[in-house]
Each structure stands twice: as C-alpha cells, then as structure tokens.
Motif scaffolding. Structure first.
Motif, PDB file in Angstrom:
ATOM      1  N   ASP A 294      -0.162   9.408   6.118  1.00  0.00           N
ATOM      2  CA  ASP A 294       0.186   8.005   5.895  1.00  0.00           C
ATOM      3  C   ASP A 294      -0.733   7.368   4.853  1.00  0.00           C
ATOM      4  N   LEU A 295      -1.973   7.772   4.839  1.00  0.00           N
ATOM      5  CA  LEU A 295      -2.913   7.243   3.854  1.00  0.00           C
ATOM      6  C   LEU A 295      -2.527   7.673   2.439  1.00  0.00           C
ATOM      7  N   PHE A 296      -2.180   8.943   2.259  1.00  0.00           N
ATOM      8  CA  PHE A 296      -1.829   9.432   0.925  1.00  0.00           C
ATOM      9  C   PHE A 296      -0.442   8.975   0.489  1.00  0.00           C
ATOM     10  N   SER A 297       0.351   8.436   1.405  1.00  0.00           N
ATOM     11  CA  SER A 297       1.664   7.922   1.004  1.00  0.00           C
ATOM     12  C   SER A 297       1.541   6.698   0.107  1.00  0.00           C
ATOM     13  N   PHE A 298       0.368   6.073   0.049  1.00  0.00           N
ATOM     14  CA  PHE A 298       0.170   4.955  -0.864  1.00  0.00           C
ATOM     15  C   PHE A 298       0.208   5.400  -2.320  1.00  0.00           C
ATOM     16  N   LEU A 299       0.097   6.701  -2.568  1.00  0.00           N
ATOM     17  CA  LEU A 299       0.161   7.194  -3.937  1.00  0.00           C
ATOM     18  C   LEU A 299       1.595   7.235  -4.459  1.00  0.00           C
ATOM     19  N   SER A 308       8.997   3.997   1.666  1.00  0.00           N
ATOM     20  CA  SER A 308       9.261   3.386   2.969  1.00  0.00           C
ATOM     21  C   SER A 308       9.946   4.374   3.907  1.00  0.00           C
ATOM     22  N   SER A 309      10.843   5.201   3.381  1.00  0.00           N
ATOM     23  CA  SER A 309      11.505   6.205   4.222  1.00  0.00           C
ATOM     24  C   SER A 309      10.492   7.215   4.751  1.00  0.00           C
ATOM     25  N   PHE A 310       9.543   7.599   3.914  1.00  0.00           N
ATOM     26  CA  PHE A 310       8.519   8.553   4.330  1.00  0.00           C
ATOM     27  C   PHE A 310       7.669   7.979   5.451  1.00  0.00           C
ATOM     28  N   LYS A 311       7.297   6.717   5.339  1.00  0.00           N
ATOM     29  CA  LYS A 311       6.476   6.081   6.370  1.00  0.00           C
ATOM     30  C   LYS A 311       7.247   5.926   7.679  1.00  0.00           C
ATOM     31  N   ILE A 315       6.167   7.475  11.428  1.00  0.00           N
ATOM     32  CA  ILE A 315       6.070   6.701  12.669  1.00  0.00           C
ATOM     33  C   ILE A 315       6.934   7.326  13.761  1.00  0.00           C
ATOM     34  N   LEU A 316       8.134   7.729  13.393  1.00  0.00           N
ATOM     35  CA  LEU A 316       9.023   8.359  14.367  1.00  0.00           C
ATOM     36  C   LEU A 316       8.409   9.667  14.880  1.00  0.00           C
ATOM     37  N   GLY A 317       7.875  10.488  13.993  1.00  0.00           N
ATOM     38  CA  GLY A 317       7.262  11.742  14.411  1.00  0.00           C
ATOM     39  C   GLY A 317       6.044  11.529  15.291  1.00  0.00           C
ATOM     40  N   LEU A 347      -1.189   4.309  15.579  1.00  0.00           N
ATOM     41  CA  LEU A 347       0.186   3.812  15.507  1.00  0.00           C
ATOM     42  C   LEU A 347       0.244   2.438  14.867  1.00  0.00           C
ATOM     43  N   ALA A 348      -0.706   1.568  15.179  1.00  0.00           N
ATOM     44  CA  ALA A 348      -0.734   0.234  14.580  1.00  0.00           C
ATOM     45  C   ALA A 348      -0.970   0.307  13.077  1.00  0.00           C
ATOM     46  N   LEU A 349      -1.828   1.221  12.639  1.00  0.00           N
ATOM     47  CA  LEU A 349      -2.073   1.368  11.205  1.00  0.00           C
ATOM     48  C   LEU A 349      -0.824   1.862  10.486  1.00  0.00           C
ATOM     49  N   MET A 350      -0.085   2.769  11.100  1.00  0.00           N
ATOM     50  CA  MET A 350       1.150   3.246  10.477  1.00  0.00           C
ATOM     51  C   MET A 350       2.185   2.131  10.359  1.00  0.00           C
ATOM     52  N   VAL A 351       2.308   1.324  11.406  1.00  0.00           N
ATOM     53  CA  VAL A 351       3.264   0.210  11.371  1.00  0.00           C
ATOM     54  C   VAL A 351       2.839  -0.822  10.326  1.00  0.00           C
ATOM     55  N   ALA A 352       1.543  -1.134  10.268  1.00  0.00           N
ATOM     56  CA  ALA A 352       1.050  -2.080   9.255  1.00  0.00           C
ATOM     57  C   ALA A 352       1.282  -1.543   7.849  1.00  0.00           C
ATOM     58  N   SER A 353       1.122  -0.235   7.669  1.00  0.00           N
ATOM     59  CA  SER A 353       1.379   0.365   6.358  1.00  0.00           C
ATOM     60  C   SER A 353       2.848   0.245   5.968  1.00  0.00           C
ATOM     61  N   LEU A 354       3.743   0.427   6.929  1.00  0.00           N
ATOM     62  CA  LEU A 354       5.167   0.285   6.642  1.00  0.00           C
ATOM     63  C   LEU A 354       5.512  -1.163   6.306  1.00  0.00           C
ATOM     64  N   LEU A 355       4.965  -2.104   7.027  1.00  0.00           N
ATOM     65  CA  LEU A 355       5.233  -3.517   6.728  1.00  0.00           C
ATOM     66  C   LEU A 355       4.719  -3.884   5.340  1.00  0.00           C
ATOM     67  N   GLU A 356       3.571  -3.371   4.968  1.00  0.00           N
ATOM     68  CA  GLU A 356       3.025  -3.636   3.632  1.00  0.00           C
ATOM     69  C   GLU A 356       3.945  -3.071   2.557  1.00  0.00           C
ATOM     70  N   THR A 357       4.486  -1.872   2.804  1.00  0.00           N
ATOM     71  CA  THR A 357       5.397  -1.260   1.831  1.00  0.00           C
ATOM     72  C   THR A 357       6.677  -2.074   1.689  1.00  0.00           C
ATOM     73  N   ILE A 358       7.205  -2.562   2.801  1.00  0.00           N
ATOM     74  CA  ILE A 358       8.415  -3.395   2.749  1.00  0.00           C
ATOM     75  C   ILE A 358       8.151  -4.672   1.954  1.00  0.00           C
ATOM     76  N   LEU A 359       7.002  -5.300   2.187  1.00  0.00           N
ATOM     77  CA  LEU A 359       6.671  -6.529   1.477  1.00  0.00           C
ATOM     78  C   LEU A 359       6.520  -6.290  -0.019  1.00  0.00           C
ATOM     79  N   ILE A 360       5.805  -5.253  -0.406  1.00  0.00           N
ATOM     80  CA  ILE A 360       5.575  -4.983  -1.818  1.00  0.00           C
ATOM     81  C   ILE A 360       6.875  -4.570  -2.509  1.00  0.00           C
ATOM     82  N   THR A 361       7.681  -3.757  -1.832  1.00  0.00           N
ATOM     83  CA  THR A 361       8.953  -3.336  -2.424  1.00  0.00           C
ATOM     84  C   THR A 361       9.870  -4.522  -2.649  1.00  0.00           C
TER      85      THR A 361
END
Length: 496
Positions: A294-299, A308-311, A315-317, A347-361
C-alpha cells in the motif's frame, strides 16, 4: 528402650511394651482375643507409647520374621488409627513437605483466564504411630493402600475444575515412619492473564498449597527441596514443547489469617513465556507485506484509475486475511491486545490511503470544471507546501496566443481594400483564400488552447500533486512512528 510390640505373638510368647511384659498363649493371629479386647489392647499400646517412644520418635513394631507378610501383620493394628492425625501428642505439629514437578503445560484459555498444567506432586509427613527395624522386618519401606493411613488434606487454592489425572491407590511408608504420597494432577487453575503484549507476553501464575481444614498449629507446609531444583527437574522432564516456555518458579510462604487462627500456605509462582514464532510468521509478516504494498502504491500516477483499484484490492485482501486468521488471536474482555491495535492501525492506514487517492483523483480529473484556485490556497499550498515537499510553483506567465506570421499577414491584408486590378475570377479566388485563412487561424487558436490548457486547470492540478506528495510523506511518518512504538513495547516486554 523401644515401645512394645503391636504384633500378635506366637504361642507361649511374650508381648513386650517397653519394660512391660504381657504373657500370651494365643496363636499368631490373636484369635483368642475378643474384638473388644483387641481394641482395648491397641488403645492401651498407643496410650502407653505417649510416654515411652522409640528412638526415631514413633512406636517400634516387632516383626516375627523378615518378610513383607510379617511386616503387614505387625502394621495391621495401626490401620484403625487412619482417622486421626498421626501424632502421639495432640499439640505436636505435623510437618508436611511439598514437592512437585511441572511435567507439561497443556494450554492457556485467555477468555476464561485459566491455565491447564500437568504436575507430579509429592507430600511427605511423619507418622508417629509406626516404625520398625529394617533388618528385623526385611525391608526399609512398603507400599500400602492410602485408605489405611491418615493423609493430609492439602489442596491447591486455584483449582477450578475436576482433577482428571489417574488415581494412585498406594502410598509409601518408610521404616522410620515417614509417609510418601506421590500423585499426578491435571491442574486447571485460575490465573490473571495479561495479554496486552500478545504474542510476546509473559505470564505469572500461582499455585497455592494449603490445608483445607487444619490450622497452622496442626499442619505446617514446607518445601521438600530447594525451589531451584523444581525448575531444573521440570525443564528436564517437560514433554510439551509447544506454545509456552517455562522461565522460572519461585516460592514464598505465608500465613492466611482466618478470624483468630491462621492457615499455613505455600505459594509457587510459575513464570511462563509464549513462543511468538507462529504468530510472527502467520500474522505480523503478512500484515507488514500488505502495508508495504500500500505504501509503494503511491508511486502509481494519481490521476490513473488503476491506483484506486489496486488499493481497494489490498483492503479486500487484508480483510479476508484477518477473518481467516481470527482464530489465532486471543479473546478476552479485560484488555485489548497490542496486536489488535496493530491490525486496526494497518486497516485504517489502508482506508485513509484509498480516501486520499479518491480525493486527489477527483481533483486532477475535474479541475477544469471547478472555480479558480482561491488566493489563500495559492499562497499556502502552491508556494509554502510546494517548496516543503519539493514541488515549487512555476512563475506566472502571460500566455498570449501567437499567430503565425503568414496568418497575421493574411489578416492584415484582409483589412485592406482589394484593388480592382484583376478580373472578377481573381477577386473571388482571393476572397476565398482570405476566408480560408481566418478558419485556419481559429483552428490554430483552438489547438493552442487544447495543448497549453487553461490557467485555472493547471493550478488545481499543481495543488493535487502537492497534496499527494504531502500525504505520502505523512503516511510514511505515521507508519514509522506507530510501528516503532509497537515494536519497542513488544521488545521491552519480551526481554523482561
């Protein structure tokens, strides 16, 4: 001189009780005595023995021959005394020595706060009613049914369930009157379990031995051997090399006061440490792998839908992983284990990362449809945060659409009044060329606007990249601080 015999004499033999000689003419089994006479004789011998004792402190028995049947025959009258404490003086304290070996750690129930162990326990005490000469009787010890002797009512206070260990029907009796009672026990004991640092936790459970009914003046409980030997022997014979490791056994003795009298207690503190390898391999390492992905998905490009699909897949996995491994986690209502906090944090960090990706996208893809960037956003985000994250804002340029020289000349030529030099056909051709030049100029302006983009959209895109870089840095910082704190707590607890 030793106390007289409790045996049945041969025909025409004498019964010697101290210096007292009783003439007897019966057979070897005292058939000539009535039952009441036998009881009277036994009571007389015990009463007389309170003043005349054998050198070892007990009643000295005499065997007719050096074999076990003769010894059993001499011991038979003492079996009637199994209901009373084996002392010649009621004020004498019985010293019960306790010894046990921890044979196996069967399990720990965190929810019920129970520790299940299998121990070999041994109790020794002095029976002042019995002693014999091992040479005369042919043996220095004999095993007899425990129902024939008084047995101390020493129990474990923390016992919470029935003892399902095999029943041992015999006890050993030494020639000097020492009793040895060795019995196995499956102990299900209560234990105050602290699983905050699971799976690197260390538990301290107590087994307290005391008499259930006798006060301290009657029974005193002591150690049979040094407590250090308890640990050495337990580690040597322990067969269950599973989840728990025996660290140490300590002991202290104290008196539990009940109203005006006290009860002697001997408490053994068993220190256990959990082996964390199973939980590290099956829980912690996979969680660290997923959070690293999840950390490297920021690249990945933030404006791409694949990020966003990757994140979401991560989370599902991770959710499915926690459901599968839920049986390995402890269940308790007292405290929340630190490993549960670790999983919730991941889990909270993964969800926060997904929300950040949705906002930026959304910011990058819809920048052309929003209002211009406010002044405070331009100053705070583009200039201050942009320099902080290494994305400084580009200087403002006045973008003027420059037309090509040919079009410009044609435009100027179009403003002049055409001269009436050519024929009518040439005038129409020239007019057509002028209209074509204007169309080309409009197309060029539209293409330039399409390529360079709108100034407003470019500013919002720059804001999106800066926020993505900033949140990525905060993500790394929060993960580093949180994981470092948790690891320090675990390591400190494990090395105690």
């Amino acid at each position: 001189m030793g106390v007289g015999a409790l045996k049945t004499p041969p025909p025409s033999a004498d019964i010697k009780i101290g210096n007292l000689v009783v003439m007897a003419t019966g057979d070897a089994t005292l058939q000539w005595l009535q039952p009441s006479a036998k009881s009277s004789l036994t009571l007389f011998v015990i009463a007389f023995a309170t003043t005349i004792q054998a050198p070892c402190g007990g009643i000295l028995l005499t065997c007719s021959r050096p074999d076990p049947p003769a010894l059993l025959e001499a011991l038979t009258p003492t079996f009637n005394l199994s209901s009373i404490r084996p002392v010649l003086n009621i004020s004498t304290t019985t010293n019960v020595s306790v010894d046990f070996t921890l044979y196996g750690i069967l399990g720990v129930d965190e929810k019920a706060q129970l520790l299940t162990t299998y121990i070999w326990q041994r109790f020794t005490w002095q029976n002042e009613f019995v002693s014999w000469d091992p040479i005369q009787c042919g043996t220095d010890k004999i095993s007899l049914p425990r129902e024939n002797f008084w047995v101390p009512d020493v129990v474990i206070n923390e016992f919470m369930d029935e003892n399902t260990a095999p029943y041992v029907p015999y006890v050993y009796l030494d020639h000097n009157g020492q009793m040895n009672d060795a019995i196995p026990a499956r102990v299900v004991s209560s234990c105050n379990l602290n699983i905050y640092t699971f799976p690197f936790d260390i538990q301290n459970c107590t087994l307290t031995f005391n008499s259930y009914t006798h006060k301290e003046a009657d029974i005193v409980i002591t150690l049979f051997r040094p407590v250090e030997d308890f640990v050495k022997i337990s580690r040597k014979v322990m067969t269950t090399m599973g989840e728990w490791q025996l660290l140490d056994i300590t002991c202290h003795k104290y008196t539990l006061r009940k109203n005006e009298w006290g009860v002697a207690e001997l408490a053994f503190h068993i220190t256990l440490r959990r082996r964390p390898t199973l939980y590290v391999v099956n829980l912690l390492i996979p969680s660290c792998f997923l959070i690293t992905l999840d950390l490297f998905s920021f690249l990945l490009p933030p404006q791409s839908v694949d990020r966003s699909s990757f994140k979401m897949t991560l989370i599902l996995g991770y959710t499915v992983f926690l459901l599968i491994m839920n049986d390995l986690l402890p269940i308790t209502g007292n405290t929340i284990p630190l490993i549960n906090v670790f999983f919730s944090l991941c889990l909270a960090l993964m969800v926060a990362s997904l929300l950040e990706t949705i906002l930026i996208t959304n910011l990058l893809c819809g920048s052309s449809k929003v209002t211009p960037v406010p002044r405070w956003v331009q100053v705070f985000v583009l200039h201050i945060l942009g320099r902080l994250v290494g994305l400084p804002a580009e200087p403002k340029e006045q973008r003027e659409v420059k037309t090509s020289p040919l079009v410009a000349e044609e435009s100027k030529a179009g403003e002049k009044r055409p001269e009436e030099k050519g024929s009518e056909v040439e005038d129409k051709a020239l007019e057509e060329l002028r209209r074509l030049g204007k169309d080309l100029q409009a197309i060029r302006l539209q293409v330039d606007q399409q390529l360079t983009g709108d100034q407003r959209s470019e500013e919002w895109i720059q804001v999106g990249f800066i926020m993505d870089r900033l949140l990525f840095g905060l993500y790394i910082f929060f993960i580093s601080v949180s994981f470092t704190t948790i690891i320090i707590i675990w390591v400190t607890s494990y090395n105690q």
